[in-house]
Design an enzyme around this catalytic site. Structure first.
Site, PDB file in Angstrom:
ATOM      1  CG  ASP A  21      -2.166   0.403   0.825  1.00  0.00           C
ATOM      2  OD1 ASP A  21      -2.773   1.501  -0.131  1.00  0.00           O
ATOM      3  OD2 ASP A  21      -2.739   1.000   2.178  1.00  0.00           O
ATOM      4  CG  ASN A  69      -7.451  -2.743  -6.040  1.00  0.00           C
ATOM      5  OD1 ASN A  69      -6.552  -2.972  -6.421  1.00  0.00           O
ATOM      6  ND2 ASN A  69      -7.829  -1.075  -5.685  1.00  0.00           N
TER       7      ASN A  69
END
Ligand code: FPP
Length: 242
Positions: A21, A69
């Site tokens: 991340d 995503n």
């Protein structure tokens, strides 16, 4: 003169999972486009794969693209898949050199033909490697993995091959994407976030969680080693009294 203080021990987990991340935040801080963060993230992927293989980790799962995503802007999705494709082609020799066996965790339906082709080629090329298993979680969701397992099981019950009462944890585990992979001992998440984000929901039941404040593009061997040292301090009870 020795201080008498013992150095904390580095313990190499058998199985590691990583939520990579902070690519976007890294890019923003550097005044760059988000995609530049993903691009630089490839260096951290290469380092992490090579270091884990060198240290003797048996299985590594990297969260490269989640089911969620798909909701990102199409331009970012296209660029991410271009990077993934480039990684799969250009890093094949790194995987071979480190005897890494590549796998894919996730649904194939939404992946384009050319991504599937390079993915399958790399999986086939590395299939005979006897070192670390590396699974790239692409178009992956933990809930979706469980749904997929339940669908197969329900069909087996419908065909009379299995009774509902015969379904136990082992049966469900056997129907996950890669039942041969050991459950993660250590789950690393970068960029300071403390969420699981639909990653390996079944498998992380007893994983130790390590949060690094470093954004993924800056994640280096020293940060991985710090995670392993921290892991070495954990007392794992698996719900029992020691
Ligand atoms: C999270 O950062 C990262 C991703 C969604 C993608 C991870 C992809 C890579 C590291 C590159 C390609 C991967 C491989 C395996 C070759 P973010 O965009 O959510 O960052 P932010 O939260 O700071 O915006």
């Amino acid at each position: 003169m020795s201080s008498g203080k013992q150095q904390p021990e580095l313990v190499v987990p058998r199985s590691v999972a990583v939520i990579m991340d902070g690519n976007g935040r890294w890019a923003k801080k550097a005044g760059l486009e988000r995609i530049r963060g993903h691009e630089r993230g490839i260096d951290a992927v290469r380092t992490t794969v090579t270091e884990c293989a060198r240290l003797g980790v048996e299985a590594l799962v990297l969260y490269a693209f989640s089911e969620e995503n798909w909701q990102r802007p199409q331009r970012e999705i296209d660029l991410l898949f271009r990077l993934l494709k480039r990684f799969l082609v250009e890093e094949r020799h790194t995987l071979m050199k480190n005897r890494v066996r590549l796998l894919h965790s996730g649904r194939r339906e939404r992946l384009s033909k050319d991504i599937l082709q390079v993915l399958d080629e790399s999986i086939a090329a590395t299939a005979g490697n006897d070192g670390m298993q590396l699974s790239l979680a692409i178009s992956y969701g933990g809930r979706q993995e469980i749904v997929d397992a339940v669908r197969v099981l329900a069909a087996r019950v419908q065909r009379g091959e299995l009774t509902p009462a015969a379904i136990d944890e082992a049966t469900i585990h056997a129907h996950l994407y890669h039942p041969q992979l050991p459950d993660p001992d250590l789950l690393i998440r970068t960029a300071g976030e403390r969420r699981i984000s639909n990653f390996l929901l079944w498998q992380v039941s007893y994983a130790e969680i390590y949060v690094s404040d470093v954004c993924w593009p800056d994640f280096r061997a020293e940060h991985l080693l710090a995670a392993f040292v921290d892991y070495g301090q954990r007392v794992r009870k698996f719900g029992k009294v020691l």
